[in-house]
Design a protein around this motif. Structure first.
Motif, short mmCIF file in Angstrom:
data_model
loop_
_atom_site.label_atom_id
_atom_site.label_comp_id
_atom_site.label_asym_id
_atom_site.label_seq_id
_atom_site.Cartn_x
_atom_site.Cartn_y
_atom_site.Cartn_z
N TYR A 235 -10.53 4.71 0.57
CA TYR A 235 -10.21 3.99 -0.67
C TYR A 235 -11.44 3.65 -1.50
O TYR A 235 -11.38 3.62 -2.73
N LEU B 22 -6.89 4.00 -5.70
CA LEU B 22 -5.68 4.29 -6.46
C LEU B 22 -5.94 4.05 -7.95
O LEU B 22 -6.73 3.17 -8.31
N CYS C 278 1.88 9.88 4.59
CA CYS C 278 1.85 10.28 3.18
C CYS C 278 3.26 10.19 2.62
O CYS C 278 4.20 10.74 3.21
N ILE D 51 -5.42 2.27 2.44
CA ILE D 51 -5.42 3.60 1.83
C ILE D 51 -6.65 4.36 2.30
O ILE D 51 -7.77 3.85 2.23
N MET E 228 1.00 3.89 -3.06
CA MET E 228 0.63 5.26 -2.73
C MET E 228 1.72 6.23 -3.16
O MET E 228 1.45 7.28 -3.75
N ALA F 106 0.83 -1.21 0.00
CA ALA F 106 0.00 0.00 0.00
C ALA F 106 0.86 1.26 0.00
O ALA F 106 0.58 2.24 -0.70
N TYR G 274 -2.84 10.72 -2.05
CA TYR G 274 -3.15 9.49 -1.33
C TYR G 274 -2.37 9.40 -0.02
O TYR G 274 -1.21 9.78 0.06
N LEU H 190 -2.10 6.80 3.78
CA LEU H 190 -2.54 5.60 4.49
C LEU H 190 -3.57 6.00 5.54
O LEU H 190 -3.72 7.18 5.87
N CYS I 228 -4.53 -2.51 -0.58
CA CYS I 228 -4.88 -1.09 -0.55
C CYS I 228 -6.29 -0.84 0.00
O CYS I 228 -6.58 0.25 0.51
#
Length: 503
Positions: free
Chosen positions: A97, A102, A137, A94, A53, A49, A130, A132, A90
């Motif tokens: 999400y 993504l 970041c 993310i 990202m 992830a 994006y 987490l 992800c």
């Protein structure tokens, strides 16, 4: 359909090319060399992830799980249900999400050399930054994934339109609109034996669709035969200005000295041919009794500035790149302001700040050794001007254009030139002159001052300058190393700040 690049072949090509700004390999094992075991699924999910990202927050890229750093395929040894968890890493890691996934173009498992690997491909994100779920970041920089401020990336997105331009698919464009012989020559040096259409896919310049090969704008800008059909102002104009100031109206004092129109590779080669003669404005009588032209600007500094302008200009603006040849300077202006993530101050302070507006164009030029990243190119320009003993370049950006100005003016004052003339017979280098200048007025010189004058912390560079001057009898030691050490202890200052030499 024989020219469709199969995914397995694409992945093999990626492994052959190796890790880089757009590619990362990750082992699915962990532990000591002689006691490897399947990596912890939770940790591996976070890695996936985080990497994807970072690619999306930068220029896009591809992640291969089950491949070692050296390209060895070791595979993913996990159970089927664990593999599925990895493929969907992800989804839960993310932030937001489900609403803003993504821009993945591939997330699948493949068989390679009899082993299972996971292949992820993600495009550059242009409308979202994006993170987490815990707020981390990151962004891809070179071969590493590094923390980045959310707001720093947010500022980048102000140039969405110009940044997306070279990645847009162009309707009605076919491979026959490109210079196929040029592409093939470049493809052969990229991966021997790869065909034109496969090369275009491998480098992200094209993709196959149901209607056939679809070209991106970058392919046409780089290799287009009739460039005016796709971008009428893909041009470099060179203007000779009579004087140090450009005037207007009836006092206009410039003439067109050259105009080049063509694809990126044509612009680089032809515009350089047109510009190069203006770098040799002085004629000197040489030792072999012949008149020879002397370059009054560093060739490579001018070429680097020209290529940067072509690679990083804003192609959404229908203006040409303009090069003004004044009597005292060369000014290269490219359409489009400096990107919001970069400041003129960062570039002038040689921080190595860089960002590609035209990701695909910059990628192709870098992979073919035509250019460095913007920050590295600017650093090289500054260094070359310093080596030529010329004033620092001037960088400028407003809302519509960016310029680099190179001056034909010595960095030395009249007093310094008079002092240096005493040492003409020694043919001093720029570094040696910088040390000698420290000794004006019978000044005592410390090693710290020499390091600063040489703009380095490299001991070898320091020793080369100091020892050469001492051997020539120009630089005299006035304090030994032990005396300097004793004085430094008494004054409670670093030994490097104790004066040890005089000219």
């Amino acid at each position: 359909m024989s020219e469709i690049l199969m995914l397995q072949e694409r992945v093999k090509n990626n492994i052959q090319i190796g890790e880089g700004h757009y590619r990362e390999f990750k082992s699915a094992y962990e532990g000591e060399p002689n006691n490897k075991k399947p990596a912890n699924v939770k940790n591996l999910c976070r890695y996936i992830a985080e990497a994807l990202m970072a690619f999306a927050n930068a220029d896009g890229g591809e992640l291969l799980i089950g491949v070692e750093d050296d390209g060895t395929v070791t595979g993913v040894p996990h159970q089927e249900h664990e593999v599925n968890v990895l493929l969907n890493a992800c989804d839960s890691l993310i932030m937001d999400y489900q609403k803003n996934p993504l821009p993945l173009t591939s997330d699948c498992k493949l068989k390679l050399d009899g082993k299972t690997i996971l292949f992820f491909s993600v495009s550059k994100g242009t409308t979202k930054i994006y993170q987490l779920t815990d707020g981390v970041c990151k962004k891809r920089k070179g071969k590493s994934t590094e923390p980045e401020s959310f707001h720093a990336i947010e500022f980048e997105r102000k140039e969405i339109k110009s940044r997306e331009y070279d990645g847009q698919f162009i309707d009605n464009a076919t491979v026959h609109d490109l210079d196929l012989s040029l592409i093939q020559s470049i493809a052969d040096s990229y991966i021997k034996g790869i065909g034109v259409e496969r090369y275009l896919q491998q480098t992200g310049l094209a993709e196959y669709a149901q209607t056939g090969l679809k070209l991106k704008s970058a392919a046409l800008l780089l290799f287009g035969k009739d460039i005016q059909r796709w971008h009428p102002r893909s041009q470099v104009r060179i203007l000779k200005v009579f004087g140090t100031e450009l005037k207007t109206g009836e006092h206009y004092n410039a003439v067109e000295a050259g105009e080049v129109t063509g694809n990126v590779f044509t612009l680089i080669d032809k515009a350089w041919e047109s510009l190069r003669p203006f770098l040799t404005s002085e004629t000197q009588f040489s030792e072999n009794a012949k008149f020879e032209q002397k370059f009054i600007y560093p060739e490579y500094a001018c070429r680097e500035a020209l290529i940067n302008a072509i690679a990083h200009r804003d192609y959404t603006i229908s203006n040409a790149i303009e090069v003004y040849i004044f009597t005292d300077r060369i000014e290269i202006k490219s359409p489009g302001a400096l990107l919001s993530t970069i400041t003129v101050k960062d570039l002038e302070e040689l921080q190595g700040a860089h960002e590609s507006r035209n990701v695909l164009i910059a990628k192709i030029l870098r992979e073919n050794a035509y250019m460095r990243e913007l920050g590295e190119g600017i650093k090289r320009i500054f260094e070359l001007m310093r080596q030529y003993e010329l004033n620092k370049p001037k960088l400028y950006s407003n809302t519509t254009w960016f310029s680099v100005t190179l001056y034909h003016k010595t960095i030395y004052t009249d007093q310094q030139l008079n002092w240096l003339s005493s040492f003409d017979s020694f043919n001093l280098t720029a570094n040696q002159k910088n040390v000698v200048l420290l000794g004006m007025g019978d000044r005592e010189i410390s090693p710290d001052e020499i390091y600063k004058a040489l703009s380095t912390e490299d001991l070898n560079v320091y020793n080369e300058a100091v020892m050469t001057l001492r051997n020539a009898g120009i630089l005299k030691e006035i304090r030994s190393n032990s005396n300097a050490l004793s004085m430094a202890k008494t004054k409670n200052i670093p030994k490097r700040k104790i004066p040890r030499f005089k000219v």
